[in-house]
Design an enzyme around this catalytic site. Structure first.
Site: not given
Ligand code: 1CP
Length: 335
Positions: A24, A28, A37, A73, A148
């Site tokens: 990540r 943000r 964004r 994602d 999910y």
């Molecule tokens: O920089 C990076 O790492 C690349 C971006 C990235 C990655 C690798 C995003 C962007 N998502 C992910 C993978 C991801 N998505 C995982 C596996 C990694 C982890 O464990 O953190 C998971 C579980 C998700 C699902 C997901 N998508 C969540 C988690 C929800 C929960 O169950 O708690 C969330 C909040 C998202 C949205 C998301 N994905 C990525 C971002 C930057 C965001 C936030 C939304 C936004 O910025 O508007």
């Protein structure tokens, strides 16, 4: 690129200091990301190659990490396959019609590689810009994706997911088999487009006992990892200290470790495996002296493994001061 620190470490070759990137790292915690964004939905931003390229590059420019991770994602390939879902700000992925029955599983579409052509295009743009920095592609593992789809959104205890797993194992295995196909297709598109390594995120696998992991999850994750050859494969989950030996049997080259298990202990649990991790993301909120001490501890414990890729134990939290991440990178590079 064969000389890239991350690729060398992933192969267990000698490196002057551990390579470093952060899960990540794009997102943000960066003001330039929040600016870009504005007014653009998460999934829309993932589908626009120009934005994916720029957002992926932002943390590389700022922190000088040794690897970029593709901005996308884990639910992107599900949406591309035709699953009705959205990523809701402040919540995460939300699925319109959660999966409960064999009929639901049968109606889950396969992923046509052309449906994620925007990802291949973004990778092409990135490879032209990245120079010596490695590009990591990724996908969600069957269990975490299934969670999910079955829960309909983020979940703390994965109650419905486990109820399906225990109560209807045939439905469960059929679901995971389909998800393994989608994940494999998504990773192959990324590998064919030229990513240098891939990470399989099984973020929530730590919710399972080792016996259940072996019975319900391992065969599907193994099929994904064995289907991707010729580039380093990283396999990560949170709270997986007890699962590390079983997870390492799924076939990845590098095993990710969260902050709960010291890397020297993890090295004993998965002999011969390169490790990735594992600074507690919360430590980044501590005074710098503590950050420095903890970073040095992780580096020292990582020396017990045949190779070590420095990372956090889970993703960067949105409130993290990005300057601390930059300082951690430069500390590691001078270690
Ligand atoms: O920089 C990076 O790492 C690349 C971006 C990235 C990655 C690798 C995003 C962007 N998502 C992910 C993978 C991801 N998505 C995982 C596996 C990694 C982890 O464990 O953190 C998971 C579980 C998700 C699902 C997901 N998508 C969540 C988690 C929800 C929960 O169950 O708690 C969330 C909040 C998202 C949205 C998301 N994905 C990525 C971002 C930057 C965001 C936030 C939304 C936004 O910025 O508007």
């Amino acid at each position: 690129m064969t000389d890239n620190l991350l690729l060398r470490a992933a192969r267990g070759q000698a490196v002057p200091h551990p390579p470093v990137w952060f899960m990540r790292q794009a997102g943000r915690s960066l003001p330039e990301y929040r600016e870009l964004r504005k007014g653009i939905g998460m999934l829309e931003s993932c589908r626009r190659p120009d934005l994916v390229c720029e957002i992926t590059l932002q943390p590389v420019r700022r922190h000088h990490v040794d690897a970029a991770i593709l901005f996308s994602d884990i639910v992107v390939p599900l949406q591309a396959a035709g699953v009705d879902l959205d990523i809701v700000a402040g919540t995460g992925p939300v699925v319109a019609s959660p999966i409960a029955t064999m009929a639901d599983v049968s109606s889950l579409p396969a992923l046509d590689p052309d449906a994620v052509g925007f990802v291949a295009e973004a990778i092409r743009l990135l490879l032209a810009e990245l120079g010596p920095t490695a590009l990591i592609g990724f996908a969600g593992a069957p269990f975490t994706l299934a969670s999910y789809l079955v829960e309909g959104g983020p979940s703390r205890h994965h109650v419905k997911t486990k109820a399906l797993m225990y109560g209807a194992p045939d439905v469960w295995h059929a679901l995971c088999a389909r998800l393994a196909d989608i994940t494999l297709t998504f990773l192959r598109v990324q590998a064919d487009a030229g990513v240098h390594a891939v990470q399989l995120f099984d973020s929530w696998a730590g919710a399972l006992s080792e016996a259940d992991y072996r019975r319900y999850v391992l065969p599907h994750s193994r099929r994904v990892l064995e289907g991707i050859q010729g580039l380093p494969r990283i396999h990560f989950g949170v709270g997986t200290g007890e699962l590390l030996p079983a997870m390492s049997e799924a076939g990845a080259d590098v095993v990710g470790v969260d902050w709960r298990t010291p890397l020297d202990v993890a090295a004993g649990r998965v002999p011969g495996k390169v490790l990735q991790g594992n600074l507690d993301p919360c430590v980044l909120f501590a005074p710098w002296e503590v950050v420095e001490q903890e970073t040095r501890r992780v580096i020292a414990e990582g020396r017990k493994a045949p190779g070590h890729i420095f990372n956090l134990g889970h993703g960067v939290m949105p409130e993290t001061d990005p300057d601390v991440l930059t300082r951690v990178v430069s500390l590691i590079h001078s270690s």
